[in-house]
Design a protein around this motif. Structure first.
Motif, PDB file in Angstrom:
ATOM      1  N   ARG A  68      -2.199   6.290 -15.695  1.00  0.00           N
ATOM      2  CA  ARG A  68      -1.510   5.606 -14.591  1.00  0.00           C
ATOM      3  C   ARG A  68      -2.041   6.108 -13.247  1.00  0.00           C
ATOM      4  N   LEU A  69      -2.203   7.402 -13.132  1.00  0.00           N
ATOM      5  CA  LEU A  69      -2.711   7.999 -11.901  1.00  0.00           C
ATOM      6  C   LEU A  69      -4.130   7.507 -11.609  1.00  0.00           C
ATOM      7  N   ALA A  70      -4.977   7.494 -12.630  1.00  0.00           N
ATOM      8  CA  ALA A  70      -6.356   7.042 -12.436  1.00  0.00           C
ATOM      9  C   ALA A  70      -6.405   5.576 -12.010  1.00  0.00           C
ATOM     10  N   THR A  71      -5.551   4.757 -12.593  1.00  0.00           N
ATOM     11  CA  THR A  71      -5.535   3.335 -12.258  1.00  0.00           C
ATOM     12  C   THR A  71      -5.045   3.118 -10.833  1.00  0.00           C
TER      13      THR A  71
ATOM     14  N   LYS B 131       0.836  -1.207   0.000  1.00  0.00           N
ATOM     15  CA  LYS B 131       0.000   0.000   0.000  1.00  0.00           C
ATOM     16  C   LYS B 131       0.869   1.255   0.000  1.00  0.00           C
ATOM     17  N   GLN B 132       1.959   1.214   0.737  1.00  0.00           N
ATOM     18  CA  GLN B 132       2.874   2.358   0.769  1.00  0.00           C
ATOM     19  C   GLN B 132       3.489   2.590  -0.613  1.00  0.00           C
ATOM     20  N   ARG B 133       3.849   1.489  -1.275  1.00  0.00           N
ATOM     21  CA  ARG B 133       4.408   1.599  -2.625  1.00  0.00           C
ATOM     22  C   ARG B 133       3.383   2.187  -3.589  1.00  0.00           C
ATOM     23  N   LEU B 134       2.133   1.752  -3.468  1.00  0.00           N
ATOM     24  CA  LEU B 134       1.068   2.307  -4.310  1.00  0.00           C
ATOM     25  C   LEU B 134       0.919   3.811  -4.081  1.00  0.00           C
ATOM     26  N   SER B 135       0.955   4.211  -2.825  1.00  0.00           N
ATOM     27  CA  SER B 135       0.823   5.626  -2.487  1.00  0.00           C
ATOM     28  C   SER B 135       1.978   6.439  -3.065  1.00  0.00           C
TER      29      SER B 135
ATOM     30  N   LYS C  77       1.901   9.443  -6.117  1.00  0.00           N
ATOM     31  CA  LYS C  77       2.522  10.775  -6.068  1.00  0.00           C
ATOM     32  C   LYS C  77       3.431  10.993  -7.267  1.00  0.00           C
ATOM     33  N   ALA C  78       4.183   9.953  -7.636  1.00  0.00           N
ATOM     34  CA  ALA C  78       5.075  10.057  -8.795  1.00  0.00           C
ATOM     35  C   ALA C  78       4.273  10.256 -10.081  1.00  0.00           C
ATOM     36  N   ALA C  79       3.138   9.570 -10.192  1.00  0.00           N
ATOM     37  CA  ALA C  79       2.288   9.717 -11.378  1.00  0.00           C
ATOM     38  C   ALA C  79       1.690  11.119 -11.447  1.00  0.00           C
ATOM     39  N   MET C  80       1.372  11.686 -10.281  1.00  0.00           N
ATOM     40  CA  MET C  80       0.855  13.063 -10.251  1.00  0.00           C
ATOM     41  C   MET C  80       1.911  14.024 -10.781  1.00  0.00           C
ATOM     42  N   ARG C  81       3.134  13.849 -10.282  1.00  0.00           N
ATOM     43  CA  ARG C  81       4.226  14.743 -10.714  1.00  0.00           C
ATOM     44  C   ARG C  81       4.500  14.610 -12.204  1.00  0.00           C
ATOM     45  N   ALA C  82       4.403  13.366 -12.722  1.00  0.00           N
ATOM     46  CA  ALA C  82       4.687  13.106 -14.131  1.00  0.00           C
ATOM     47  C   ALA C  82       3.497  13.430 -15.032  1.00  0.00           C
ATOM     48  N   LYS C  83       2.364  13.755 -14.418  1.00  0.00           N
ATOM     49  CA  LYS C  83       1.130  14.054 -15.152  1.00  0.00           C
ATOM     50  C   LYS C  83       0.718  12.887 -16.065  1.00  0.00           C
TER      51      LYS C  83
END
Length: 148
Positions: free
Chosen positions: A23-26, A5-9, A13-19
């Motif tokens: 990936r973020l939605a999934t 779960k920590q890795r998912l979280s 955050k990384a997907a948010m930064r990368a826009k």
């Protein structure tokens, strides 16, 4: 918090930064499902339960892909395929056919299974080891072949 779960979280955050929208939605969808289970059952999920949930989501995507392709909706099938790729990133490496066969053979000998009536015993031994690493339907077929 479980390691997975920590890795998912962190990946969210990384997907948010990368826009990376898909990936973020999934990842958000996976975290939402985990949170739903925690709230419904009033428990904190461990890595084994997280893996089981992600494995279930993977199976749902495979079923959806088959249905969309049968209906000629390749656009929707492509979205499901992309989601499936993201989910697979968080699951352990799949077992090879040889590893799977060895695992089933060991479970059959350890359980003392004699025939099809003992299939539940064998599956109970194999399932925790193979969770998220192999399709349970394929394992079931292998166990049936071994017990008959």
């Amino acid at each position: 918090m479980s390691e997975l779960k920590q890795r998912l979280s962190d990946e969210m955050k990384a997907a948010m930064r990368a826009k990376a929208k898909l990936r973020l939605a999934t990842i958000r969808m996976m975290l939402a499902e985990l949170k739903r289970i925690e709230v419904d059952e009033r428990i904190e999920l461990d890595d084994a339960r997280v893996l089981a949930t992600l494995d279930k989501m993977q199976k749902q995507r495979r079923d959806s892909i088959a249905q969309y392709e049968a209906a000629g909706r390749d656009d929707l099938a492509d979205i499901e395929k992309a989601e499936l790729l993201v989910i697979k990133e968080f699951l352990p490496q799949p077992l090879s056919e040889a590893e799977l066969a060895a695992m089933v053979d060991a479970a059959v000998s350890n359980s003392g299974a004699q025939g099809m009536q003992d299939m539940g015993k064998v599956m109970a031994l194999v399932k925790p080891q193979a969770q998220g690493r192999a399709d349970m339907g394929a394992i079931s077929q292998l166990v049936k072949a071994r017990l008959t």
